[in-house]
Design a protein around this motif. Structure first.
Motif, PDB file in Angstrom:
ATOM      1  N   ASN A  14       0.829  -1.201   0.000  1.00  0.00           N
ATOM      2  CA  ASN A  14       0.000   0.000   0.000  1.00  0.00           C
ATOM      3  C   ASN A  14       0.865   1.253   0.000  1.00  0.00           C
ATOM      4  O   ASN A  14       1.950   1.275   0.571  1.00  0.00           O
ATOM      5  N   LYS A  23       0.415   5.755   0.230  1.00  0.00           N
ATOM      6  CA  LYS A  23      -0.485   6.844   0.593  1.00  0.00           C
ATOM      7  C   LYS A  23      -0.751   7.713  -0.631  1.00  0.00           C
ATOM      8  O   LYS A  23       0.146   7.981  -1.424  1.00  0.00           O
ATOM      9  N   SER A  40     -11.004   4.500   1.518  1.00  0.00           N
ATOM     10  CA  SER A  40      -9.812   4.056   0.791  1.00  0.00           C
ATOM     11  C   SER A  40     -10.109   2.829  -0.067  1.00  0.00           C
ATOM     12  O   SER A  40      -9.692   2.754  -1.232  1.00  0.00           O
ATOM     13  N   ALA A  41     -10.845   1.872   0.491  1.00  0.00           N
ATOM     14  CA  ALA A  41     -11.192   0.665  -0.273  1.00  0.00           C
ATOM     15  C   ALA A  41     -12.116   1.004  -1.436  1.00  0.00           C
ATOM     16  O   ALA A  41     -11.980   0.442  -2.526  1.00  0.00           O
ATOM     17  N   GLU A  50      -9.897   2.610  -4.083  1.00  0.00           N
ATOM     18  CA  GLU A  50      -9.043   1.579  -4.678  1.00  0.00           C
ATOM     19  C   GLU A  50      -9.835   0.687  -5.628  1.00  0.00           C
ATOM     20  O   GLU A  50      -9.392   0.413  -6.750  1.00  0.00           O
ATOM     21  N   ARG A  63      -9.288   0.414  -9.603  1.00  0.00           N
ATOM     22  CA  ARG A  63      -9.007  -0.910 -10.170  1.00  0.00           C
ATOM     23  C   ARG A  63      -9.965  -1.192 -11.334  1.00  0.00           C
ATOM     24  O   ARG A  63      -9.555  -1.678 -12.388  1.00  0.00           O
TER      25      ARG A  63
END
Length: 82
Positions: A2, A4, A29-30, A33, A37
């Motif tokens: 990971n 920042k 954050s997830a 992400e 993706r």
């Protein structure tokens, strides 16, 4: 590994994203992400969200051939938001 990442986002969007994350038992954050993706893998299209949704559920129910589920959904959505 990971790393920042610093983002500048409207405060109201951050507030809504945090609420969404709590309700879906995840983190902002997830969410970011997973979104990044998806767009980098080519799985996100430029379609309107309602068209994409209809495509994802198309075929679940057998309809007569004269029915157009995309058109039906769009008409329903437009009438709801008038």
């Amino acid at each position: 590994m990971n790393a920042k990442l610093t983002l500048t986002v409207d405060q109201s969007v951050i507030k809504e994203a945090k609420l969404y994350a709590v309700l879906h038992e995840t983190s902002v954050s997830a969410l970011v992400e997973n979104y990044l993706r998806k767009i980098t893998s080519g799985s996100v299209t430029d379609e309107k969200p309602e068209v994409s949704l209809v495509r994802s559920i198309k075929g679940i129910v057998s309809l007569p051939p004269e029915n157009d589920p995309t058109k039906e959904f769009i008409e329903h959505s437009e009438s709801k938001h008038r």
